[in-house]
Design a protein around this motif. Sequence first.
Motif, PDB file in Angstrom:
ATOM      1  N   GLN A 127      -4.656  20.631 -21.455  1.00 30.68           N
ATOM      2  CA  GLN A 127      -3.609  20.957 -20.555  1.00 30.68           C
ATOM      3  C   GLN A 127      -3.016  22.203 -21.275  1.00 30.68           C
ATOM      4  O   GLN A 127      -1.680  22.433 -20.916  1.00 30.68           O
ATOM      5  N   GLY A 128      -3.272  23.082 -22.284  1.00 30.52           N
ATOM      6  CA  GLY A 128      -2.579  23.911 -22.813  1.00 30.52           C
ATOM      7  C   GLY A 128      -1.509  23.704 -23.338  1.00 30.52           C
ATOM      8  O   GLY A 128      -0.308  24.312 -23.721  1.00 30.52           O
ATOM      9  N   ARG A 129      -1.406  22.581 -24.313  1.00 31.02           N
ATOM     10  CA  ARG A 129      -0.368  22.155 -25.112  1.00 31.02           C
ATOM     11  C   ARG A 129       1.044  21.900 -24.349  1.00 31.02           C
ATOM     12  O   ARG A 129       2.021  22.740 -24.460  1.00 31.02           O
ATOM     13  N   PRO A 130       0.997  20.793 -23.730  1.00 29.15           N
ATOM     14  CA  PRO A 130       2.309  20.615 -22.680  1.00 29.15           C
ATOM     15  C   PRO A 130       3.499  20.069 -23.592  1.00 29.15           C
ATOM     16  O   PRO A 130       3.435  19.850 -24.882  1.00 29.15           O
ATOM     17  N   ALA A 131       4.646  20.150 -23.042  1.00 31.25           N
ATOM     18  CA  ALA A 131       5.904  19.723 -23.727  1.00 31.25           C
ATOM     19  C   ALA A 131       5.646  18.243 -24.068  1.00 31.25           C
ATOM     20  O   ALA A 131       6.371  18.034 -25.139  1.00 31.25           O
ATOM     21  N   VAL A 132       5.300  17.490 -23.093  1.00 34.01           N
ATOM     22  CA  VAL A 132       5.289  15.939 -23.614  1.00 34.01           C
ATOM     23  C   VAL A 132       3.903  15.456 -23.029  1.00 34.01           C
ATOM     24  O   VAL A 132       3.365  15.991 -21.992  1.00 34.01           O
ATOM     25  N   ILE A 133       3.347  14.608 -23.866  1.00 33.71           N
ATOM     26  CA  ILE A 133       2.196  13.703 -23.438  1.00 33.71           C
ATOM     27  C   ILE A 133       2.793  12.113 -23.319  1.00 33.71           C
ATOM     28  O   ILE A 133       3.304  11.697 -24.512  1.00 33.71           O
ATOM     29  N   TYR A 134       2.537  11.638 -22.192  1.00 37.00           N
ATOM     30  CA  TYR A 134       3.155  10.293 -22.196  1.00 37.00           C
ATOM     31  C   TYR A 134       1.933   9.060 -21.921  1.00 37.00           C
ATOM     32  O   TYR A 134       1.140   9.534 -20.899  1.00 37.00           O
ATOM     33  N   GLY A 135       2.306   7.915 -22.031  1.00 30.66           N
ATOM     34  CA  GLY A 135       1.325   6.898 -21.701  1.00 30.66           C
ATOM     35  C   GLY A 135       2.070   5.755 -21.257  1.00 30.66           C
ATOM     36  O   GLY A 135       3.266   5.625 -21.184  1.00 30.66           O
ATOM     37  N   ASP A 136       1.473   4.483 -21.192  1.00 28.70           N
ATOM     38  CA  ASP A 136       2.041   3.234 -20.718  1.00 28.70           C
ATOM     39  C   ASP A 136       2.185   2.449 -22.103  1.00 28.70           C
ATOM     40  O   ASP A 136       1.590   2.774 -23.313  1.00 28.70           O
ATOM     41  N   LEU A 213       4.785  18.034 -18.186  1.00 25.63           N
ATOM     42  CA  LEU A 213       4.603  16.662 -18.968  1.00 25.63           C
ATOM     43  C   LEU A 213       3.385  16.115 -18.422  1.00 25.63           C
ATOM     44  O   LEU A 213       3.467  15.891 -17.208  1.00 25.63           O
ATOM     45  N   VAL A 214       2.547  15.500 -19.308  1.00 28.26           N
ATOM     46  CA  VAL A 214       1.480  15.189 -18.916  1.00 28.26           C
ATOM     47  C   VAL A 214       1.060  13.309 -19.000  1.00 28.26           C
ATOM     48  O   VAL A 214       1.436  12.981 -20.364  1.00 28.26           O
ATOM     49  N   ASN A 215       0.707  12.863 -18.045  1.00 30.67           N
ATOM     50  CA  ASN A 215       0.536  11.385 -18.309  1.00 30.67           C
ATOM     51  C   ASN A 215      -1.080  11.295 -18.606  1.00 30.67           C
ATOM     52  O   ASN A 215      -1.958  11.676 -18.055  1.00 30.67           O
ATOM     53  N   VAL A 216      -1.508  10.545 -19.691  1.00 34.91           N
ATOM     54  CA  VAL A 216      -2.592  10.228 -20.254  1.00 34.91           C
ATOM     55  C   VAL A 216      -3.193   8.975 -19.530  1.00 34.91           C
ATOM     56  O   VAL A 216      -4.599   8.891 -19.523  1.00 34.91           O
ATOM     57  N   LYS A 217      -2.461   8.626 -18.584  1.00 34.83           N
ATOM     58  CA  LYS A 217      -2.929   7.275 -17.656  1.00 34.83           C
ATOM     59  C   LYS A 217      -3.557   6.235 -18.346  1.00 34.83           C
ATOM     60  O   LYS A 217      -4.498   5.679 -17.640  1.00 34.83           O
ATOM     61  N   GLU A 218      -2.954   6.041 -19.282  1.00 34.34           N
ATOM     62  CA  GLU A 218      -3.546   4.711 -19.886  1.00 34.34           C
ATOM     63  C   GLU A 218      -2.429   4.184 -21.012  1.00 34.34           C
ATOM     64  O   GLU A 218      -1.522   4.899 -21.392  1.00 34.34           O
ATOM     65  N   VAL A 219      -2.477   2.990 -21.614  1.00 30.42           N
ATOM     66  CA  VAL A 219      -1.705   2.387 -22.402  1.00 30.42           C
ATOM     67  C   VAL A 219      -1.894   3.120 -24.037  1.00 30.42           C
ATOM     68  O   VAL A 219      -3.080   3.419 -24.348  1.00 30.42           O
ATOM     69  N   THR A 220      -0.781   3.431 -24.190  1.00 33.13           N
ATOM     70  CA  THR A 220      -0.983   4.485 -25.662  1.00 33.13           C
ATOM     71  C   THR A 220      -0.401   3.625 -26.891  1.00 33.13           C
ATOM     72  O   THR A 220      -0.967   3.889 -28.215  1.00 33.13           O
ATOM     73  N   SER A 221       0.611   3.018 -26.635  1.00 33.29           N
ATOM     74  CA  SER A 221       1.016   1.952 -27.656  1.00 33.29           C
ATOM     75  C   SER A 221       1.744   0.581 -27.218  1.00 33.29           C
ATOM     76  O   SER A 221       1.622   0.024 -26.259  1.00 33.29           O
ATOM     77  N   HIS A 222       1.506  -0.104 -28.461  1.00 32.10           N
ATOM     78  CA  HIS A 222       1.983  -1.466 -28.574  1.00 32.10           C
ATOM     79  C   HIS A 222       3.416  -1.655 -29.204  1.00 32.10           C
ATOM     80  O   HIS A 222       3.663  -1.320 -30.427  1.00 32.10           O
ATOM     81  N   TYR A 223       4.559  -2.150 -28.328  1.00 30.05           N
ATOM     82  CA  TYR A 223       5.779  -2.128 -28.743  1.00 30.05           C
ATOM     83  C   TYR A 223       6.155  -3.468 -29.213  1.00 30.05           C
ATOM     84  O   TYR A 223       5.891  -4.667 -28.376  1.00 30.05           O
ATOM     85  N   LEU A 224       6.887  -3.496 -30.496  1.00 28.66           N
ATOM     86  CA  LEU A 224       7.047  -4.896 -30.939  1.00 28.66           C
ATOM     87  C   LEU A 224       8.275  -5.432 -30.177  1.00 28.66           C
ATOM     88  O   LEU A 224       9.293  -4.888 -30.205  1.00 28.66           O
ATOM     89  N   ASP A 225       7.944  -6.796 -29.487  1.00 24.44           N
ATOM     90  CA  ASP A 225       9.004  -7.400 -28.525  1.00 24.44           C
ATOM     91  C   ASP A 225       9.709  -8.345 -29.511  1.00 24.44           C
ATOM     92  O   ASP A 225       9.477  -9.337 -29.548  1.00 24.44           O
ATOM     93  N   ASP A 226      10.825  -7.625 -30.300  1.00 24.74           N
ATOM     94  CA  ASP A 226      11.647  -8.520 -30.992  1.00 24.74           C
ATOM     95  C   ASP A 226      12.923  -8.943 -30.409  1.00 24.74           C
ATOM     96  O   ASP A 226      13.954  -8.239 -30.424  1.00 24.74           O
ATOM     97  N   GLU A 227      12.784 -10.233 -29.883  1.00 23.46           N
ATOM     98  CA  GLU A 227      13.879 -10.627 -29.030  1.00 23.46           C
ATOM     99  C   GLU A 227      15.035 -10.829 -29.754  1.00 23.46           C
ATOM    100  O   GLU A 227      16.249 -10.597 -29.049  1.00 23.46           O
ATOM    101  N   GLY A 228      15.190 -11.113 -30.785  1.00 21.37           N
ATOM    102  CA  GLY A 228      16.491 -11.392 -31.681  1.00 21.37           C
ATOM    103  C   GLY A 228      17.268 -10.035 -31.535  1.00 21.37           C
ATOM    104  O   GLY A 228      18.521  -9.962 -31.154  1.00 21.37           O
ATOM    105  N   THR A 229      16.485  -8.902 -31.966  1.00 23.69           N
ATOM    106  CA  THR A 229      17.313  -7.427 -32.075  1.00 23.69           C
ATOM    107  C   THR A 229      17.699  -7.082 -30.763  1.00 23.69           C
ATOM    108  O   THR A 229      18.577  -6.550 -30.397  1.00 23.69           O
TER     109      THR A 229
END
Length: 269
Positions: A127-136, A213-229
């Motif tokens: 994509q010619g090095r876009p500003a942002v690459i993002y996913g789910d 801004l380019v969507n990779v159209k897939e899950v890229t990251s797993h986020y820690l769901d730290d309920e206490g914080t």
Amino acid sequence: MTTDEGAGSQPPLKITIATVTYNAGPLIARTIKSVEEQTYPHVEHLVIDGNSQDDTLTQIHHYQERNSIAAVQHEVRCLSEPDEGLYDAMNKALREATGDYILYLNAGDTLHSIETLAHIAHIAEEQGRPAVIYGDTDLYDREGNFVRHRRLSPPSRLTWRSFKQGMLVCHQAFCARMDLARQLPYDERYRFSADFDWCIRIMRKAARQNLNLVNVKEVTSHYLDDEGTTKKNHKASLRERFRIMTRHYGLIPTALRHLWFIVRAIMKR
């Protein structure tokens, strides 16, 4: 000399994974493992540590030792010193990073698969090095178990105005081009939501420069769901987000949007 490094071509695209730590011993191993297993070779893992007193630094040292003899070697660097809080440390990462893109993974967060960074790099070049690459993003607990898919999903076409609906792209799935990111450090006046503001400002700058801004159209990251914080800082974070949205979108549109959030929440009960 490889084809990628031949005369007249760009050097291989490097991705910096920035991890901010402080006494993160119980969680850092899973983040290290996630980056360590990436098949893409042009990776810098930059750990910004707040002078941890547990075994965080020992684990990072062992990581560096393993990396030195790994089949796929990455750049693993660690800066450990006292800091002025989370966003001060994240700004240090912006100053220290040497990649073409930067992606923040906190201790306990992981990448979705061993091919995630290879896919991001491929999309970036295609994509010619876009500003942002993002996913789910998916949410996982402290034991590494899947909790749920993130409630807010990224739109197929993201703009800086998209965040009127909330933070549709998780910070851990927002891979920003370094030249833009370094010009826009985190606003340390915000204690809990400077990442929300940072993403909006990067997208606004991208719009002014006509960058994609380019969507990779897939899950890229797993986020820690730290309920206490999350629960502890939830109200303060919401107040900051209201201030940030007012700053970027205006008071009346922000107030009306939040009124709709309240009505929607009531209707879902």
